[in-house]
Each structure stands twice: as structure tokens, then as C-alpha cells.
Write an enzyme that holds these catalytic residues in place. Structure first.
Site, PDB file in Angstrom:
ATOM      1  N   VAL A  13       0.855  -1.178   0.000  1.00  0.00           N
ATOM      2  CA  VAL A  13       0.000   0.000   0.000  1.00  0.00           C
ATOM      3  C   VAL A  13       0.898   1.237   0.000  1.00  0.00           C
ATOM      4  O   VAL A  13       1.668   1.452   0.932  1.00  0.00           O
ATOM      5  CB  VAL A  13      -0.932   0.007   1.233  1.00  0.00           C
ATOM      6  CG1 VAL A  13      -1.846   1.226   1.195  1.00  0.00           C
ATOM      7  CG2 VAL A  13      -1.738  -1.288   1.296  1.00  0.00           C
ATOM      8  N   LYS A  14       0.802   2.036  -1.057  1.00  0.00           N
ATOM      9  CA  LYS A  14       1.624   3.246  -1.179  1.00  0.00           C
ATOM     10  C   LYS A  14       0.863   4.419  -0.563  1.00  0.00           C
ATOM     11  O   LYS A  14      -0.228   4.756  -0.988  1.00  0.00           O
ATOM     12  CB  LYS A  14       1.951   3.505  -2.656  1.00  0.00           C
ATOM     13  CG  LYS A  14       2.987   4.583  -2.873  1.00  0.00           C
ATOM     14  CD  LYS A  14       3.544   4.495  -4.285  1.00  0.00           C
ATOM     15  CE  LYS A  14       3.074   5.613  -5.136  1.00  0.00           C
ATOM     16  NZ  LYS A  14       3.664   5.593  -6.486  1.00  0.00           N
TER      17      LYS A  14
END
Length: 162
Positions: A83-84
Site C-alpha cells: 500500500v503506497k
């Protein structure tokens, strides 16, 4: 060292992999939408199936609670999906909560060693320093990489990668 391609185009990603230039992928909703794709999560699943390495999928949410919820959905797109999250107060809260749930994240918008330190402390698996943007404002972006690398190397408690 690993090379990540910044793309949402499967053909481009495959070509980069064929050339040995895509150990992983980093992407965002803007790149996906430019491809004419409406189902962002379907494209992330498709990309995750193309590469064995990390796929950084960026959130669009802005509050910690929303980032956590969106991050959990993105995480389900593939075992290699990270998850960025933008590095700000809400992003750090979400990073810590996701890490506590065993969900790996990548903090983006890292411009300083101090930010790299708090990202690692929050449990980020990766950070994405903005080398090009630093260079654009006459700051040596690679100097940031060297400094953060030294910090991470000297702290055995952190496994965060650059």
C-alpha cells in the site's frame, strides 16, 4: 538494488521485465486512469500477476481511517501488493495500523532523512524518496539516498528499504 517501473501499462511493464528493468512496479490512480481503465483494483491485480516483486499501489484517501480501509482493499489485490501512502501525519498513522495488521506499505513523498526515520518507525516496508523533484530544486537527491541508506544500515531494528 532493485529497479521499479512507474507504470500502469501491462505491455510496458512486460517489456521492462523482458529487459531486466522491472523488479517491481509502482503505480497510482492517475497512471491507471490514463490507460482508460475504470476498475483500478482489477488493473492492480493484473499488474500484481505480471511481476513477482513488489507492486506499490497508491491510495487516494486522506484520513488515517480511510487510508487503512482502502489499504486493506488494495492489499487483497495480490500477495505482492504494498500500500503506497503519502508521508504525512494521517499517512503515518495508517502505516503503523496497517503494519500492525501485517499489511506492508510504502511511504511516498519522502524528501528528508527525518521523514525516512519516521517512516521506518511507523513500520514502512519501503520508502520512495523524490530524487528528481529534489534535483529540480537544486538539492542533490542522491545525497538523500546516501544519507538515508547510512541511517537504515546503522539501525538493526529497521528493515525498511529504499
Amino acid at each position: 538494488m532493485r529497479i521499479f517501473i512507474d507504470s500502469a501499462d501491462p505491455a510496458e511493464i512486460n517489456e521492462a521485465r523482458r529487459l531486466g528493468c522491472a523488479d517491481g512496479v509502482t503505480t497510482n490512480p492517475s497512471l491507471i486512469l490514463k490507460q482508460g481503465v475504470k476498475d483500478l483494483e482489477a488493473r492492480i491485480r493484473e499488474i500484481a500477476a505480471l511481476v513477482p516483486g513488489p507492486v506499490n499501489a497508491e491510495v487516494t484517501s486522506t484520513t488515517a481511517a480511510e487510508i487503512i480501509s482502502e489499504g486493506k482493499r488494495l492489499h487483497k489485490c495480490g500477495d505482492n501488493v504494498f500500500v503506497k501512502i503519502p508521508l504525512n501525519h494521517e499517512g503515518l498513522l495508517a502505516c503503523r495500523a496497517l503494519a500492525d495488521d501485517g499489511i506492508r506499505s510504502t511511504m511516498t513523498l519522502v524528501f528528508s532523512p527525518g521523514q525516512a526515520i519516521v517512516a521506518a518507525a511507523a513500520g514502512a516496508a519501503w520508502i520512495c524518496p523524490f530524487v528528481g523533484r529534489l534535483d529540480d530544486i537544486s538539492y542533490d537527491g542522491m545525497d538523500l539516498i546516501r544519507r538515508v541508506s547510512d541511517i537504515y544500515r546503522n539501525d538493526a531494528d529497521w528493515s525498511t528499504q529504499i
